[in-house]
Design an enzyme around this catalytic site. Structure first.
Site, PDB file in Angstrom:
ATOM      1  CB  SER A   1       4.841   5.348   4.418  1.00  0.00           C
ATOM      2  OG  SER A   1       5.225   6.399   5.279  1.00  0.00           O
TER       3      SER A   1
ATOM      4  CG  ASN B   1      -1.798   1.269   1.247  1.00  0.00           C
ATOM      5  OD1 ASN B   1      -2.494   1.564   0.294  1.00  0.00           O
ATOM      6  ND2 ASN B   1      -1.741   2.016   2.349  1.00  0.00           N
TER       7      ASN B   1
ATOM      8  CG  ASP C   1      -2.940   3.084   6.926  1.00  0.00           C
ATOM      9  OD1 ASP C   1      -3.728   4.025   7.114  1.00  0.00           O
ATOM     10  OD2 ASP C   1      -2.922   2.395   5.900  1.00  0.00           O
TER      11      ASP C   1
HETATM   12  N1  LIG Z   1      -6.393  -4.202   6.612  1.00  0.00           N
HETATM   13  C1  LIG Z   1      -5.925  -3.139   5.931  1.00  0.00           C
HETATM   14  N2  LIG Z   1      -6.687  -2.562   4.994  1.00  0.00           N
HETATM   15  C2  LIG Z   1      -6.202  -1.476   4.311  1.00  0.00           C
HETATM   16  C3  LIG Z   1      -4.935  -0.951   4.597  1.00  0.00           C
HETATM   17  C4  LIG Z   1      -4.137  -1.598   5.587  1.00  0.00           C
HETATM   18  O1  LIG Z   1      -2.978  -1.201   5.861  1.00  0.00           O
HETATM   19  N3  LIG Z   1      -4.655  -2.686   6.224  1.00  0.00           N
HETATM   20  N4  LIG Z   1      -4.497   0.224   3.954  1.00  0.00           N
HETATM   21  C5  LIG Z   1      -5.608   1.017   3.396  1.00  0.00           C
HETATM   22  C6  LIG Z   1      -5.253   2.250   2.646  1.00  0.00           C
HETATM   23  N5  LIG Z   1      -5.604   3.403   3.482  1.00  0.00           N
HETATM   24  C7  LIG Z   1      -4.567   4.245   3.794  1.00  0.00           C
HETATM   25  O2  LIG Z   1      -3.446   4.150   3.267  1.00  0.00           O
HETATM   26  C8  LIG Z   1      -6.921   3.619   3.960  1.00  0.00           C
HETATM   27  C9  LIG Z   1      -8.005   3.440   3.107  1.00  0.00           C
HETATM   28  C10 LIG Z   1      -9.313   3.628   3.586  1.00  0.00           C
HETATM   29  C11 LIG Z   1      -9.538   4.018   4.896  1.00  0.00           C
HETATM   30  C12 LIG Z   1     -10.943   4.173   5.395  1.00  0.00           C
HETATM   31  O3  LIG Z   1     -11.174   4.701   6.477  1.00  0.00           O
HETATM   32  N6  LIG Z   1     -11.908   3.711   4.581  1.00  0.00           N
HETATM   33  C13 LIG Z   1     -13.346   3.728   4.951  1.00  0.00           C
HETATM   34  C14 LIG Z   1     -14.133   4.326   3.808  1.00  0.00           C
HETATM   35  C15 LIG Z   1     -13.561   5.682   3.406  1.00  0.00           C
HETATM   36  C16 LIG Z   1     -14.114   6.146   2.055  1.00  0.00           C
HETATM   37  O4  LIG Z   1     -14.860   5.373   1.423  1.00  0.00           O
HETATM   38  O5  LIG Z   1     -13.762   7.280   1.662  1.00  0.00           O
HETATM   39  C17 LIG Z   1     -13.838   2.291   5.186  1.00  0.00           C
HETATM   40  O6  LIG Z   1     -13.249   1.339   4.609  1.00  0.00           O
HETATM   41  O7  LIG Z   1     -14.839   2.161   5.900  1.00  0.00           O
HETATM   42  C18 LIG Z   1      -8.458   4.203   5.750  1.00  0.00           C
HETATM   43  C19 LIG Z   1      -7.146   4.022   5.293  1.00  0.00           C
HETATM   44  C20 LIG Z   1      -6.469   0.152   2.512  1.00  0.00           C
HETATM   45  N7  LIG Z   1      -6.975  -0.907   3.338  1.00  0.00           N
HETATM   46  N1  LIG Z   2      -5.293   5.993   2.785  1.00  0.00           N
HETATM   47  C1  LIG Z   2      -5.073   5.694   1.395  1.00  0.00           C
HETATM   48  C2  LIG Z   2      -4.796   6.976   0.673  1.00  0.00           C
HETATM   49  O1  LIG Z   2      -5.200   8.058   1.070  1.00  0.00           O
HETATM   50  N2  LIG Z   2      -4.065   6.830  -0.449  1.00  0.00           N
HETATM   51  C3  LIG Z   2      -3.755   7.962  -1.253  1.00  0.00           C
HETATM   52  O2  LIG Z   2      -4.743   8.121  -2.255  1.00  0.00           O
HETATM   53  C4  LIG Z   2      -4.133   8.806  -3.347  1.00  0.00           C
HETATM   54  C5  LIG Z   2      -4.510   8.045  -4.592  1.00  0.00           C
HETATM   55  O3  LIG Z   2      -4.132   8.803  -5.686  1.00  0.00           O
HETATM   56  P1  LIG Z   2      -4.239   8.140  -7.157  1.00  0.00           P
HETATM   57  O4  LIG Z   2      -5.615   7.526  -7.239  1.00  0.00           O
HETATM   58  O5  LIG Z   2      -4.037   9.309  -8.063  1.00  0.00           O
HETATM   59  O6  LIG Z   2      -3.143   7.103  -7.236  1.00  0.00           O
HETATM   60  C6  LIG Z   2      -2.606   8.778  -3.118  1.00  0.00           C
HETATM   61  O7  LIG Z   2      -2.165  10.054  -2.684  1.00  0.00           O
HETATM   62  C7  LIG Z   2      -2.446   7.768  -2.012  1.00  0.00           C
HETATM   63  O8  LIG Z   2      -1.348   8.054  -1.152  1.00  0.00           O
END
Ligand SMILES: Nc1nc2c(c(=O)[nH]1)N[C@@H](CN(C=O)c1ccc(C(=O)N[C@@H](CCC(=O)O)C(=O)O)cc1)CN2
Ligand SMILES: NCC(=O)N[C@@H]1O[C@H](COP(=O)([O-])[O-])[C@@H](O)[C@H]1O
Length: 217
Positions: free
Chosen positions: A137, A108, A146
């Protein structure tokens, strides 16, 4: 030698585009077998179609639970038998079963200098905290959000006139540098995950995970 990769997105897909471009330029020896989005309107699906890559839209809202969505997503992904699953702006928290199924072969990219600011709205949180630097990261995906082993980070300075949008732009530039690099290392089998720590060429990465610290010029 084919190295099948499946990329998961939810939005614009600029990180996906960086991977496509480097693959087309021969800098990245991977085969993006499919791009899957939980949002049918994600522009990243258009990017994939233009590049001739198979696409799937799997709307999470059509499933009765997170686990049901994840089970269907896993079935779809496993049709392609990927050696790596890449989350590129995939905005769904993945269930423990799903994360464990791909542990050690799912990456990720997160828009903060982990372990700071897990979750969402990272740029505004860094500004609100009056941080002097921010960044991105790349980490292995674990069941805990994360919290997986950090592989690569890149940083930029937060200027007085920065807002969340200007900071996001700076971070995107760094993302497009380090994500292809991390995927390259993994595809060359130089990067592994062992007991929650990331290793490059049999060398354990520093605790901070900072191996490639490029501050935006
Ligand atoms: N088990 C894991 N799942 C995910 C990870 C991880 O490390 N372990 N990374 C995320 C990516 N991410 C941040 O980098 C991230 C994505 C989504 C959310 C979140 O709160 N999502 C909500 C919905 C938000 C929306 O629809 O806009 C949800 O799922 O209820 C937090 C962090 C990907 N998954
Ligand atoms: N928590 C997950 C998160 O916020 N990820 C972020 O979403 C963007 C996706 O951009 P992209 O669709 O243009 O690649 C990126 O900035 C990535 O770091």
């Amino acid at each position: 030698m084919s190295f099948p990769v499946v990329v998961l997105i939810s939005g614009s897909g600029s990180n996906l585009q960086a991977l496509i471009d480097q693959s087309l330029q021969g800098k990245l020896n991977i085969n993006i077998a499919a791009v899957i989005s939980n949002k049918a309107q994600a522009y990243g699906l258009e990017r994939a179609t233009i590049a001739g890559i198979a696409t799937h839209a799997l709307d999470h809202k059509l499933f009765e639970s997170r686990e049901a969505f994840d089970a269907e997503l896993q079935k779809l992904i496993d049709q392609y038998q990927p050696k790596l699953v890449v989350l590129a702006g995939f905005m769904r928290i993945l269930s423990e079963t799903f994360a464990k199924h791909y542990e050690g072969r799912m990456l990720n990219i997160h828009p903060s200098l982990l372990p700071k600011y897990k979750g969402l709205n990272t740029h505004q949180r860094a500004i609100d905290a009056n941080d002097k630097e921010h960044g991105v990261s790349v980490h292995f995906v674990s069941p805990e959000l994360d919290a997986g082993a950090v592989i690569l980070q890149a940083s930029t300075q937060i200027e007085k006139n920065d807002n969340a949008d200007s900071l996001a732009t700076k971070v995107h530039t760094l993302e497009h540098i380090i994500y292809p690099l991390a995927v390259k290392w993994f595809s060359e089998e130089r990067l592994t995950l062992s007991d929650g720590a990331a290793f490059l060429d049999n060398t354990k990465l520093p605790e901070s995970g900072v191996l490639y610290n490029k501050t935006l010029e």
